[in-house]
Write a protein that holds these residues in place. Structure first.
Motif, mmCIF file in Angstrom:
data_model
loop_
_atom_site.group_PDB
_atom_site.id
_atom_site.type_symbol
_atom_site.label_atom_id
_atom_site.label_comp_id
_atom_site.label_asym_id
_atom_site.label_seq_id
_atom_site.Cartn_x
_atom_site.Cartn_y
_atom_site.Cartn_z
ATOM 1 N N LYS A 1 0.746 -1.287 -0.086
ATOM 2 C CA LYS A 1 -0.094 0.043 0.090
ATOM 3 C C LYS A 1 0.846 1.282 -0.111
ATOM 4 N N ILE A 2 0.764 2.196 -0.923
ATOM 5 C CA ILE A 2 1.536 3.484 -1.212
ATOM 6 C C ILE A 2 0.552 4.680 -0.756
ATOM 7 N N THR A 3 1.052 5.373 0.270
ATOM 8 C CA THR A 3 0.099 6.468 0.565
ATOM 9 C C THR A 3 0.932 7.670 0.094
ATOM 10 N N HIS A 4 0.523 8.334 -0.870
ATOM 11 C CA HIS A 4 1.234 9.531 -1.429
ATOM 12 C C HIS A 4 1.139 10.738 -0.456
ATOM 13 N N PHE A 5 2.332 11.522 0.101
ATOM 14 C CA PHE A 5 1.823 12.726 0.954
ATOM 15 C C PHE A 5 1.505 13.756 0.223
ATOM 16 N N PHE A 6 2.148 13.797 -1.108
ATOM 17 C CA PHE A 6 2.015 14.928 -2.114
ATOM 18 C C PHE A 6 2.044 14.398 -3.567
ATOM 19 N N ASP A 7 1.282 14.729 -4.393
ATOM 20 C CA ASP A 7 1.097 14.523 -5.651
ATOM 21 C C ASP A 7 2.341 15.050 -6.397
ATOM 22 N N GLU A 8 3.213 14.154 -6.598
ATOM 23 C CA GLU A 8 4.610 14.436 -7.098
ATOM 24 C C GLU A 8 4.526 15.175 -8.463
ATOM 25 N N LYS A 9 3.701 15.178 -9.199
ATOM 26 C CA LYS A 9 3.622 15.654 -10.459
ATOM 27 C C LYS A 9 3.066 16.910 -10.380
ATOM 28 N N ASN A 10 2.316 17.187 -9.609
ATOM 29 C CA ASN A 10 1.424 18.717 -9.530
ATOM 30 C C ASN A 10 1.727 19.407 -8.323
ATOM 31 N N GLU A 11 2.321 18.898 -7.083
ATOM 32 C CA GLU A 11 2.415 19.655 -6.207
ATOM 33 C C GLU A 11 3.752 20.003 -5.446
ATOM 34 N N LEU A 12 4.907 19.248 -5.787
ATOM 35 C CA LEU A 12 6.196 19.142 -5.535
ATOM 36 C C LEU A 12 7.095 19.984 -6.680
ATOM 37 N N ASN A 13 7.771 21.160 -6.162
ATOM 38 C CA ASN A 13 8.561 21.846 -6.845
ATOM 39 C C ASN A 13 9.831 21.027 -7.242
ATOM 40 N N SER A 14 10.245 20.168 -6.332
ATOM 41 C CA SER A 14 11.588 19.502 -6.460
ATOM 42 C C SER A 14 11.344 18.401 -7.587
ATOM 43 N N PRO A 15 12.470 17.546 -8.068
ATOM 44 C CA PRO A 15 12.083 16.657 -9.034
ATOM 45 C C PRO A 15 11.883 15.277 -8.217
ATOM 46 N N ALA A 16 11.379 15.227 -6.935
ATOM 47 C CA ALA A 16 10.985 14.127 -6.309
ATOM 48 C C ALA A 16 10.138 13.356 -7.204
ATOM 49 N N ARG A 17 10.249 11.915 -7.372
ATOM 50 C CA ARG A 17 9.666 10.949 -7.906
ATOM 51 C C ARG A 17 8.485 10.318 -7.001
ATOM 52 N N LEU A 18 8.927 10.216 -5.773
ATOM 53 C CA LEU A 18 8.029 9.603 -4.687
ATOM 54 C C LEU A 18 8.338 10.233 -3.522
ATOM 55 N N CYS A 19 7.128 10.576 -2.673
ATOM 56 C CA CYS A 19 7.163 10.967 -1.419
ATOM 57 C C CYS A 19 5.908 10.362 -0.729
ATOM 58 N N ALA A 20 6.337 9.270 -0.131
ATOM 59 C CA ALA A 20 4.947 8.429 0.428
ATOM 60 C C ALA A 20 5.428 7.523 1.647
#
Length: 118
Positions: free
Chosen positions: A24-43
Motif C-alpha cells: 500500500k502506497i500512501t502519497h503525501f503529495f502529488d509528485e507531478k503537480n504539488e512538488l517543485n523538486s524533481p522528487a519522484r516519490l514521497c510516500a
C-alpha cells in the motif's frame, strides 16, 4: 502546504517489482503537480508480514527509506540486513535493493525517490 493524513491518496500495488503480496502506497503529495523538486516519490509504504518489494535498481536517482514501524530484511546490493523502527536506508545510482516485511506487525516505511541533478 499542510496535508492531513485523511487527505492523502493511496494505491495498492500487487507483486511490486516482482515481490510477494501487495504494497500500500500512501502519497503525501502529488509528485507531478504539488512538488517543485524533481522528487519522484514521497510516500508511506505499508507491507503486511511476508509482503515484499522485489530486487531492483535505481539509475541516476536515490531512494531513502526510514522505518516507521515493523521489521524488515533489506537486501542492500547483495547484503541482507534486518532493520527496525528508526533505521534509515539510502540506495541508488545503480545499486540494487529489495525489502521483505518480517512481521508480526505491518512494516511502514517513509520513502522518497529523488533523481540526481543533471
Amino acid at each position: 502546504m499542510i496535508r492531513k493524513a485523511n487527505e492523502c491518496v493511496s494505491e495498492v500495488r500487487e507483486n511490486m517489482r516482482g515481490g510477494e503480496k501487495s504494497v500500500k502506497i500512501t502519497h503525501f503529495f502529488d509528485e507531478k503537480n504539488e512538488l517543485n523538486s524533481p522528487a519522484r516519490l514521497c510516500a508511506r509504504l505499508e507491507l503486511e508480514p511476508g509482503a515484499s518489494i522485489g530486487f531492483h535498481q535505481h539509475e541516476k536517482e536515490e531512494e531513502i527509506f526510514v522505518v516507521l514501524s515493523g521489521r524488515a530484511v533489506i537486501d542492500d546490493n547483495g547484503t541482507e540486513v534486518e532493520v527496525a523502527p528508526g533505521d534509515a536506508i539510502l540506495t541508488g545510482n545503480g545499486a540494487g535493493h529489495a525489502v521483505k516485511s518480517l512481521g508480526p506487525e505491518t512494516l511502514q516505511l517513509m520513502a522518497i525517490i529523488v533523481p540526481f541533478a543533471e
